[in-house]
Write an enzyme that holds these catalytic residues in place. Sequence first.
Site, PDB file in Angstrom:
ATOM      1  N   GLU A 315       1.028  -6.407  -0.893  1.00  0.00           N
ATOM      2  CA  GLU A 315       2.448  -6.588  -1.190  1.00  0.00           C
ATOM      3  C   GLU A 315       2.670  -6.502  -2.699  1.00  0.00           C
ATOM      4  O   GLU A 315       2.072  -7.281  -3.456  1.00  0.00           O
ATOM      5  CB  GLU A 315       2.939  -7.951  -0.705  1.00  0.00           C
ATOM      6  CG  GLU A 315       2.933  -8.148   0.782  1.00  0.00           C
ATOM      7  CD  GLU A 315       3.473  -9.511   1.175  1.00  0.00           C
ATOM      8  OE1 GLU A 315       4.413  -9.569   1.983  1.00  0.00           O
ATOM      9  OE2 GLU A 315       2.958 -10.532   0.668  1.00  0.00           O
ATOM     10  N   CYS A 316       3.505  -5.609  -3.143  1.00  0.00           N
ATOM     11  CA  CYS A 316       3.931  -5.469  -4.538  1.00  0.00           C
ATOM     12  C   CYS A 316       2.724  -5.335  -5.473  1.00  0.00           C
ATOM     13  O   CYS A 316       2.187  -4.251  -5.622  1.00  0.00           O
ATOM     14  CB  CYS A 316       4.848  -6.633  -4.935  1.00  0.00           C
ATOM     15  SG  CYS A 316       5.834  -6.295  -6.409  1.00  0.00           S
TER      16      CYS A 316
END
EC number: 6.3.5.11
Length: 436
Positions: A315-316
């Site tokens: 994630e990210c």
Amino acid sequence: MRGFVLGGVRSGVGKTVAALAIVRALEDAGYDVQPAKAGPDFIDPSHHEAVANRPSRTLDVWLQGTDGLRRNYYRGEGDVCVVEGVMGLYDGDGSSTAMVAEALEVPVVLVVDAAAGMESVAATALGFREYADAIGRDVEVAGIVAQRAHGGRHEAGIREALPDGLTYFGRIPPSGDLEIPDRHLGLEMGDEAALPSEALREAAETLEAERLAEVATEPPRPDAAADSVAGSTDARIAVASDAAFCFRYPATIERLRERADVVSFSPIADDPVPDCDGVYLPGGYPELHADDLEATGTLAELGDRAGEGLAVFGECGGLMAMSRSLTTTDGDRYEMADILPADVTMHDRYQALNHVELEATDATLTAGRGERLRGHEFHYSSADVDDDARFAFETVRGDGIDGTHDGLLEHESLGTYAHVHAESGAFDRFLESVSR
């Protein structure tokens, strides 16, 4: 567990410092305090945990829904829950502080900047109380904490100016020691920039702890039928956990531990990738540790394992580490895991900030075909992807990776700019995908 929400008149008014001082004041008065944060933030909760010595609960209507929000509230422990708000009280259409207070049915204590006002502080608080009725929000503004207020005549003037129905809960004195350094993405993390304990205790002494405890009320319980977790799986999940990968919701790790065997490892410490069925790379600050990530062998090993079929979900910051390369704002280029067909570049300004909604175009690690996930994005990087790159999601709301898609796919792995919460079901789907 009783609680109240600490709302602000605007961003930057000093909610985090006020929340930390209130936690300390209540603890000094003998209360067992559970901190929480309205909104999807990872950074402010790290400061809560540094003071309260327990994880701060994430409370976000968009990410969790009302029942999910209440479930996460009641997974906390203590006598009193202090919920720090996000931005100004009414700001945000996805999950404002007012929406969180309304979902919990608890009162709001308003943080007002009193540095250059007395009667005007009271007028501001009154306006915030009356505005709830004007827009049809069931929000009770119970009173104020006066941020950056002196004692003596200044404090007395604020207290006396408050109309009936608005309680004075104390003040936070102006102090250079009560400032938390910031950088891109927000404040520095709690373990990097903890407030001096003496300054925090002095601020706590100017607050009226008993009044704050008395105003707290108990929220409704969540729907008991929905408060259940699916059974355990045979999966073993490796979670990256260090200064580069530090954006993890407590509920996410709890859900993984409830249903699987979880082991942590540190890419910046050159830990080997553990024997596992799947890897979770949370967000964080890979750009601040890019030289270590390139120098150690962990990401290269992770890339090799992903090429052999190991499922990696990032994630990210995790997506950034899964890319071929990461270029900082100084123009320095670093090799990353080379799992995803993308090159990531950091920018001086944020590239996306929003609550997001994604629709899966096909079955993937975190969603079935046609399912929708709600999450949050906030990043200063952009990803330049190959022309033939495959995406898992179309963006119903938000920017994603290219404006219309998120969820870059390669091998059995998935990288998104969106952060999702355990209440979305994404991590249950992840466990079920890798345990087959």
